[in-house]
Design a protein around this motif. Structure first.
Motif, PDB file in Angstrom:
ATOM      1  N   GLY A 177      77.596  92.159  81.779  1.00 59.11           N
ATOM      2  CA  GLY A 177      78.081  91.818  80.448  1.00 59.11           C
ATOM      3  C   GLY A 177      78.724  90.444  80.435  1.00 59.11           C
ATOM      4  O   GLY A 177      79.329  90.033  81.421  1.00 59.11           O
ATOM      5  N   SER A 178      78.555  89.738  79.331  1.00 59.02           N
ATOM      6  CA  SER A 178      79.234  88.453  79.187  1.00 59.02           C
ATOM      7  C   SER A 178      79.531  88.205  77.726  1.00 59.02           C
ATOM      8  O   SER A 178      78.696  88.443  76.859  1.00 59.02           O
ATOM      9  CB  SER A 178      78.381  87.314  79.716  1.00 59.02           C
ATOM     10  N   LYS A 179      80.733  87.699  77.464  1.00 58.82           N
ATOM     11  CA  LYS A 179      81.069  87.393  76.085  1.00 58.82           C
ATOM     12  C   LYS A 179      80.320  86.160  75.599  1.00 58.82           C
ATOM     13  O   LYS A 179      80.290  85.874  74.420  1.00 58.82           O
ATOM     14  CB  LYS A 179      82.572  87.166  75.961  1.00 58.82           C
ATOM     15  N   GLU A 180      79.739  85.426  76.529  1.00 59.88           N
ATOM     16  CA  GLU A 180      78.977  84.235  76.145  1.00 59.88           C
ATOM     17  C   GLU A 180      77.501  84.564  75.993  1.00 59.88           C
ATOM     18  O   GLU A 180      76.646  83.677  76.057  1.00 59.88           O
ATOM     19  CB  GLU A 180      79.171  83.146  77.213  1.00 59.88           C
ATOM     20  N   ILE A 215      87.003  82.933  89.475  1.00 57.85           N
ATOM     21  CA  ILE A 215      88.140  83.570  88.832  1.00 57.85           C
ATOM     22  C   ILE A 215      88.286  83.182  87.356  1.00 57.85           C
ATOM     23  O   ILE A 215      88.609  84.019  86.523  1.00 57.85           O
ATOM     24  CB  ILE A 215      89.433  83.259  89.626  1.00 57.85           C
ATOM     25  N   THR A 216      88.012  81.920  87.023  1.00 61.84           N
ATOM     26  CA  THR A 216      88.196  81.510  85.618  1.00 61.84           C
ATOM     27  C   THR A 216      87.268  82.291  84.696  1.00 61.84           C
ATOM     28  O   THR A 216      87.673  82.736  83.628  1.00 61.84           O
ATOM     29  CB  THR A 216      87.885  80.020  85.417  1.00 61.84           C
ATOM     30  N   ALA A 217      86.020  82.456  85.123  1.00 63.95           N
ATOM     31  CA  ALA A 217      85.064  83.181  84.288  1.00 63.95           C
ATOM     32  C   ALA A 217      85.475  84.646  84.180  1.00 63.95           C
ATOM     33  O   ALA A 217      85.345  85.261  83.125  1.00 63.95           O
ATOM     34  CB  ALA A 217      83.661  83.063  84.865  1.00 63.95           C
ATOM     35  N   ALA A 218      85.984  85.185  85.272  1.00 66.18           N
ATOM     36  CA  ALA A 218      86.422  86.583  85.254  1.00 66.18           C
ATOM     37  C   ALA A 218      87.583  86.759  84.275  1.00 66.18           C
ATOM     38  O   ALA A 218      87.636  87.734  83.531  1.00 66.18           O
ATOM     39  CB  ALA A 218      86.830  87.025  86.648  1.00 66.18           C
ATOM     40  N   ILE A 219      88.497  85.797  84.274  1.00 65.15           N
ATOM     41  CA  ILE A 219      89.635  85.869  83.350  1.00 65.15           C
ATOM     42  C   ILE A 219      89.143  85.800  81.907  1.00 65.15           C
ATOM     43  O   ILE A 219      89.616  86.526  81.047  1.00 65.15           O
ATOM     44  CB  ILE A 219      90.612  84.690  83.604  1.00 65.15           C
ATOM     45  N   ALA A 220      88.173  84.922  81.661  1.00 60.34           N
ATOM     46  CA  ALA A 220      87.672  84.761  80.301  1.00 60.34           C
ATOM     47  C   ALA A 220      87.044  86.050  79.780  1.00 60.34           C
ATOM     48  O   ALA A 220      87.047  86.309  78.580  1.00 60.34           O
ATOM     49  CB  ALA A 220      86.669  83.618  80.230  1.00 60.34           C
ATOM     50  N   GLU A 221      86.493  86.852  80.688  1.00 65.66           N
ATOM     51  CA  GLU A 221      85.862  88.102  80.259  1.00 65.66           C
ATOM     52  C   GLU A 221      86.881  89.235  80.126  1.00 65.66           C
ATOM     53  O   GLU A 221      86.536  90.337  79.721  1.00 65.66           O
ATOM     54  CB  GLU A 221      84.783  88.539  81.274  1.00 65.66           C
ATOM     55  N   LEU A 222      88.119  88.950  80.499  1.00 69.71           N
ATOM     56  CA  LEU A 222      89.122  90.015  80.586  1.00 69.71           C
ATOM     57  C   LEU A 222      89.401  90.748  79.290  1.00 69.71           C
ATOM     58  O   LEU A 222      89.654  91.945  79.293  1.00 69.71           O
ATOM     59  CB  LEU A 222      90.458  89.424  81.058  1.00 69.71           C
ATOM     60  N   SER A 223      89.381  90.026  78.184  1.00 73.46           N
ATOM     61  CA  SER A 223      89.988  90.614  76.995  1.00 73.46           C
ATOM     62  C   SER A 223      89.100  91.638  76.312  1.00 73.46           C
ATOM     63  O   SER A 223      89.370  92.047  75.202  1.00 73.46           O
ATOM     64  CB  SER A 223      90.374  89.512  76.021  1.00 73.46           C
ATOM     65  N   SER A 262      85.305  93.393  74.918  1.00 82.27           N
ATOM     66  CA  SER A 262      84.300  92.941  73.950  1.00 82.27           C
ATOM     67  C   SER A 262      84.912  92.715  72.582  1.00 82.27           C
ATOM     68  O   SER A 262      84.387  91.988  71.776  1.00 82.27           O
ATOM     69  CB  SER A 262      83.197  93.986  73.806  1.00 82.27           C
ATOM     70  N   LYS A 263      86.016  93.408  72.324  1.00 81.40           N
ATOM     71  CA  LYS A 263      86.521  93.388  70.966  1.00 81.40           C
ATOM     72  C   LYS A 263      87.690  92.443  70.800  1.00 81.40           C
ATOM     73  O   LYS A 263      88.726  92.809  70.278  1.00 81.40           O
ATOM     74  CB  LYS A 263      86.899  94.799  70.530  1.00 81.40           C
ATOM     75  N   GLY A 264      87.516  91.234  71.300  1.00 85.83           N
ATOM     76  CA  GLY A 264      88.477  90.212  70.933  1.00 85.83           C
ATOM     77  C   GLY A 264      89.665  90.066  71.850  1.00 85.83           C
ATOM     78  O   GLY A 264      89.516  89.869  73.026  1.00 85.83           O
ATOM     79  N   SER A 265      90.867  90.260  71.286  1.00 88.85           N
ATOM     80  CA  SER A 265      91.997  89.541  71.818  1.00 88.85           C
ATOM     81  C   SER A 265      93.039  90.442  72.437  1.00 88.85           C
ATOM     82  O   SER A 265      93.887  90.953  71.743  1.00 88.85           O
ATOM     83  CB  SER A 265      92.647  88.840  70.644  1.00 88.85           C
ATOM     84  N   GLN A 266      92.964  90.616  73.737  1.00 87.47           N
ATOM     85  CA  GLN A 266      94.066  91.348  74.361  1.00 87.47           C
ATOM     86  C   GLN A 266      94.953  90.326  75.050  1.00 87.47           C
ATOM     87  O   GLN A 266      94.799  90.038  76.224  1.00 87.47           O
ATOM     88  CB  GLN A 266      93.518  92.371  75.351  1.00 87.47           C
ATOM     89  N   TRP A 267      95.862  89.778  74.261  1.00 83.78           N
ATOM     90  CA  TRP A 267      96.653  88.646  74.746  1.00 83.78           C
ATOM     91  C   TRP A 267      97.456  89.007  75.972  1.00 83.78           C
ATOM     92  O   TRP A 267      97.726  88.181  76.823  1.00 83.78           O
ATOM     93  CB  TRP A 267      97.576  88.154  73.634  1.00 83.78           C
TER      94      TRP A 267
END
Lengths: 471, 347, 314
Positions: free
Chosen positions: A108-111, C263-271, C273-278
């Protein structure tokens, strides 16, 4: 897209425009898809033919005999759905592995929307993609020619379980490409049960009752809450509002003309619907409950209203059925803390109008390219067994007629499924997901965001119309 | 050879990393060893030193750039069959289309109000970010120079450099976030306004100032870079110049303006250039904070959206934007070339 | 880093410079004297410095506090209220760690594996090229140098599909090679531009002397220039490291599979599918900052050294 007609002969099947193409409705009018639905239990062309078919099929024996021994093979699935929402899919795919011995790798990817284009263009596509909009599949079909049509056996099997118009969302230039995955029921209004009980509000079942309730609350505090912020897709919530109104004001036929660009986006009919939406969304009397004035619509994340529904600040919030994922540790349903009612139709002329969306599976490899396991997976994805297993695993329904309401744990999704399967339901697919990308996933988002922060109706509609691709 | 192409275990991954570096060193060593002979013609030596770089850049940047420039003059048209209808491939469903020469992409970019805004925003970014980030970096470098807390003070300002742009966007969300008047603010900037007795403000939505609030984030990120480079430059100003100026009676600000600044001018130019280039290409801040909405989009963000999200029609528009981006930078390049010439002449 | 691009022949002979030779002790005394005098008028200067430092630190500090607050607090009150009524939790961190498939350890390893070659290779190549542009006379030198300089502006996005196509044709996809090669290509124009500036700093006399002794270019490069350039290389290396470590775009395209994801890409996927888990993002952001921060603090001394530290001046 389809006309929810009663007779299949009246069907108009066209590709949903995407990318640089416009659906050439005239080319294909009256032409059915390349294969006739063979052996299908039902023949009605409406998504609303009542009832369900059996929840069990012979998919496992079928793929074993059709595609041979697949032990040790691998199928990759690429999607927008990331952790933690990915687990129910991974679990449901285990059925496929148990039967065939082929493994499924899930990524899965958000991009996804941008990355799938890069991957397909550079010759490194996944085996199967889960597409958030049919428009994106048709864009890839027309731009790259790398998407592979459904195996006729898969199509025949899928048509047994999916209503004709759902299958037709995946038909591009008369050729079937997509298997429907989930159905997203959008015409719901979410509310706080305790708030209604305490204030003695009854659930509105007609448009008049809804407006009466809205005005009653507005005397003291704004009733509606909405947020449209969603990264680059900021604004999509308003596309849904407009679609609901177009469908309710003018009915499914005009809606279909609008989707196919047979009437322009700035047509007076659409303009009048947008004006109606504006009467709610741009009036500080009605919005934005719990957040502030009209301008907070644009600065509020689309899922933030869930908190305001929970704490009782927000009386009405129009959200899709899958909004339930935003309520953690909250009991949903009529006897729970938060529930949803059907967003009622404006007139009785068009039946129960329902707006929905959905995602679709499309494949990039098949038996002819030496990958029979991919066809087998597509076959499995059309089966009622997959639908029921996936529904059991978490908030999810689909148009699969083999899906049993009893297997859907969320009461709200259950109601949605039952409504979807009712005969008097007029279902229409999210217009912006069917329109070409420059309109449906660029201009509409930007223009409606500008609209809610002050731009006038006509400029907004003219700008969206201008974005419609020429070719 | 599984570990070489598809490493999965920890040891495999580390192994392939070491192999990559060793392989590189071996190849370069071989090339340099081969050209390190007396009586080798200069062009062979130059090829050894510059060849690998030129090959990599030609394939990886120059060729795509040229391709993009060509695409910017093309639009895709559906091929029509004899019946006047689009020709469709019966096996793949693909609609045949051909690319034809056209200036449409450019006329769209320049005539569309939305794109005009994007161009204006980009110009603002490219002017303000380098100038302000460099100015702040320079002032700060001078202020903390040779103080007791120099190291610590510099680390504080450098910190944002170490944070990814996505991280920076999350950080600034909690500065700009808006809540209606009367309810508790969660954005620091709005809380300050409330404490001052003002109304909370929609920092990211209210045009035209929202672009400036995004620019602030980029300045915040880049000032650390400017500070480090300029600080080193200041330290390298030869003592005798300073002393000479001091004997002339220059102190404090005058010394800084008359002696330090002219001496480190080349370094300032390099910093300005580097930040300008970085700013032009960066789209993460805009993408994550506003999604390019509310009139905040910049060329780099629009380019990404158009090229990868809008199908064949977007590719041409995206390419036109990339070409315009390049044209915007030509003055920066020209200025730098002149600087290099000047330095060259003084050597 | 250092006085980049600074001409060596500085206008030392200003009108009033007495041509005096200081003894070492006098020099030290002068230095101390100068210490006192280069400070800008003090209280204002310190005040301004403190203000800048605070402005630059507060936002990050706010996120640090946020990352330790419960979700409901984050959404309903500002992080500065934490000190009045602390609600402390490490759930955000444990969720961030458990939410990412395979655990963050794996992504850290990937980041490390990606970053090392992606720093060493482009810098080595850039040094060689920068040397040639600075110290070898050849036809078309300036034109090629300007072209490389101009390539800095080519947005990475234009190269994504062409490069990825090459990698796929070579059968390299789903390995680390594409990421390394892509970072090398994208990092080089700037590296050459900056390192060329340092190369030019070296006094001509030193290079000429080596040449008279009969050293060839390769020898001059390794024996004469490299030792002088170590601080500059270290400084640029740190910058390149930060860029690669914090990069998202290149990683998303060239290392898409979870097995390669940094790690950066993994962090970006963290939140999700449904948006914003700050709450998850704020914890995740801090997890990803740790390494670059440690590197910066550990190697900070290289930044404050002058380029030609080691006394080649004059």
């Amino acid at each position: 897209m389809a006309i929810a007609g009663i007779s299949a002969a009246a069907l108009v099947l066209t590709a949903c425009g995407g990318g640089s193409t416009t659906p050439a409705a005239s080319d294909t009018a009256g032409a059915g898809s390349t294969t006739t639905s063979g052996g299908s239990a039902t023949t009605s062309g409406s998504s609303t033919d009542g009832g369900t078919v059996g929840a069990t099929s012979t998919w496992c024996e079928d793929v074993k005999s059709k595609y041979g021994d697949l032990t040790g093979k691998k199928v990759s699935v690429y999607t927008t759905i990331v952790a933690p929402e990915d687990q129910p899919y991974i679990d449901a795919y285990k059925l496929f592995t148990e039967c065939t011995g082929a493994e499924v790798s899930y990524e899965g990817s958000k991009e996804f929307e941008a990355q799938i284009v890069v991957r397909v263009q550079s010759g490194n596509p996944p085996d199967i993609g889960i597409f958030p909009q049919p428009g994106l599949i048709s864009q890839l079909v027309n731009d790259t020619g790398k998407v592979i049509p459904l195996d006729p056996d898969v199509e025949t099997f899928a048509r047994k379980y999916f209503p004709e118009d759902w299958m037709n969302y995946g038909v591009i230039n008369d050729i079937p490409f997509g298997i429907p995955n989930n159905a997203d029921f959008k015409s719901l209004v979410w509310y706080n049960t305790k708030l209604y009980k305490d204030n003695g509000y009854s659930i509105p079942t007609t448009w008049e009752e809804l407006t009466a309730l809205q005005d009653k609350v507005a005397a003291t505090t704004p009733p509606w809450c909405i947020g449209i912020k969603s990264g680059e897709a900021t604004g999509w919530q308003i596309t849904d509002w407009l679609e609901e109104y177009v469908l309710r004001d003018w009915g499914p036929d005009v809606y279909d003309q609008w989707v196919k660009h047979e009437i322009p986006f700035n047509d007076p009919k659409i303009a009048s619907s947008l004006a109606e939406v504006g009467k709610v969304l741009k009036d500080p009397k009605y919005v934005n409950a719990g957040f502030g004035g009209v301008d907070t619509i644009a600065s509020t994340e689309f899922n933030d209203p869930s908190a305001k529904i929970q704490d009782g600040q927000c009386t009405l919030s129009r959200q899709a059925a899958n909004f339930d994922a935003n309520f953690k540790n909250v009991k949903l349903g009529p006897d729970g803390d938060v529930n949803a009612f059907y967003f009622p139709p404006k007139t009785t002329d068009f039946g129960n109008t329902v707006l929905g969306g959905g995602t679709f599976y499309a494949q990039f490899a098949n038996a002819a390219s030496g990958r029979p396991e991919v066809d087998a997976m597509m076959y499995f994805l059309a089966s009622p067994e997959f639908a029921n297993a996936r529904a059991k695993a978490g908030s999810w329904i689909s148009a699969n007629r083999g899906l049993q309401a009893s297997n859907v744990p969320s009461p709200i999704q259950q109601t949605a499924l039952e409504t979807l399967q009712k005969p008097d339901t007029t279902f229409r697919f999210d217009a912006s997901d069917l329109m070409p990308a420059p309109v449906g996933s660029d201009a509409e988002w930007k223009q409606f965001t500008a609209w809610v922060t002050g731009q006038d109706d006509q400029t907004t509609l003219n700008n969206i119309e201008a974005a419609w691709p020429a070719s | 050879m599984d570990w070489f192409l598809q490493p999965t275990s920890v040891t495999d991954k580390l192994l392939v990393m070491v192999v990559a570096i060793v392989l590189f060193v071996a190849i370069m060593g071989l090339i340099l060893w081969a050209i390190d002979r007396p009586k080798v013609p200069t062009w062979v030596v130059v090829t050894g030193f510059v060849g690998p770089v030129l090959a990599a850049l030609a394939v990886g940047l120059l060729w795509p750039a040229i391709k993009t420039a060509i695409q910017s003059f093309q639009v895709s048209q559906a091929v029509l069959g004899p019946n006047g209808k689009p020709v469709i491939d019966r096996t793949t469903g693909q609609r045949s289309s051909e690319l034809v020469f056209s200036l449409d992409n450019y006329s769209r970019v320049f005539s569309d109000a939305g794109f005009q805004k994007v161009l204006i925003n980009t110009a603002l970014w490219v002017l303000l970010v380098p100038i302000l980030a460099t100015a702040i970096g320079l002032i700060y470098a001078v202020l903390v120079d040779r103080t007791r807390f120099e190291k610590f003070a510099k680390a504080l300002v450098f910190l944002p450099m170490a944070i990814s742009m996505v991280g920076a966007s999350i950080i600034w969300k909690f500065v700009y976030e808006y809540r209606q008047a009367g309810s508790p603010q969660i954005g620091l900037a709005n809380q300050l306004l409330v404490w001052l007795g003002l109304e909370p403000y929609q920092f990211l939505i209210t045009e035209p100032w929202n672009t400036f609030f995004l620019i602030i984030v980029m300045i915040w990120i880049q000032a650390g870079f400017a500070m480090t480079v300029l600080s080193a430059a200041i330290k390298a100003v030869p003592d005798d110049i300073i002393e000479a100026a001091q004997l002339d009676g220059a102190t404090g600000f005058k010394l800084f303006r008359k002696v330090t600044v002219p001496t480190i001018r080349p370094a300032v130019v390099v910093v300005l250039t580097t930040i300008a280039m970085g700013t032009l290409k960066a789209f993460d801040v805009v993408r994550t904070m506003t999604g390019g909405q509310f009139g905040t989009s910049v060329v780099a963000n629009e380019f990404y959206t158009q090229s990868f999200r809008q199908g064949q029609g977007g590719v041409g528009v995206g390419a036109a934007l990339a070409v315009i981006l390049f044209i915007i930078v030509i003055p920066v390049i020209a200025y730098n070339v002149r600087q290099m010439r000047l330095v060259e002449e003084t050597r | 880093m250092s006085q980049s691009g600074q001409a060596i022949e500085l206008p030392i002979t200003t009108d009033s410079t007495p041509e005096e030779k200081y003894s070492a002790r006098q020099q030290k005394k002068a230095m101390r004297l100068q210490d006192a005098k280069t400070k800008l008028s003090s209280p204002w200067a310190s005040g301004l410095a403190i203000i800048i430092a605070i402005l630059w630190t507060i936002p990050t500090f706010g996120l640090l506090v946020t990352s330790f607050r419960p979700v409901s607090d984050i959404q309903n009150s500002g992080w500065w209220t934490f000190f009045a009524n602390p609600g402390f939790t490490i759930d955000n961190y444990s969720n961030a760690l458990s939410n990412s498939a395979g655990g963050l350890g794996n992504f850290f390893l990937n980041s490390f594996v990606i970053v090392l070659p992606a720093v060493v290779i482009p810098i080595t190549l850039a040094l060689l090229a920068a040397y040639a542009f600075a110290w070898i006379d050849f036809k078309g030198r300036d034109a090629i140098f300007v072209a490389i300089f101009a390539l800095q502006i080519v947005p990475l996005q234009v190269a994504l599909i062409p490069l990825q196509t090459l990698f796929v044709n070579a059968g390299l996809q789903n390995s680390f090679w594409p990421v390394w090669i892509a970072h090398t290509i994208f990092g080089m124009p700037l590296a050459i531009f900056l390192l060329h500036n340092f190369m030019k700093e070296v006094p001509r006399s030193i290079v000429e002397a080596a040449r008279v002794d009969g050293a060839g270019h390769v020898k001059i490069f390794f024996v004469v220039l490299m030792p002088l350039l170590i601080p500059a290389i270290a400084a640029f290396g740190i910058f390149q490291f930060l860029w690669v470590w914090n990069d998202l775009l290149v990683a998303t395209v060239f290392a898409p599979s979870p097995n390669l994801r940094p790690i950066t890409a993994a962090i970006a996927e963290l939140s999700g599918s449904k948006g914003s888990q700050w709450e998850l993002l704020s914890a995740g952001a801090f997890i990803s900052i740790i390494v670059p921060l440690a590197v910066f603090i550990g190697l900070q001394r290289y930044f404050v050294r002058g380029l030609l530290a080691g006394g080649v001046k004059g």
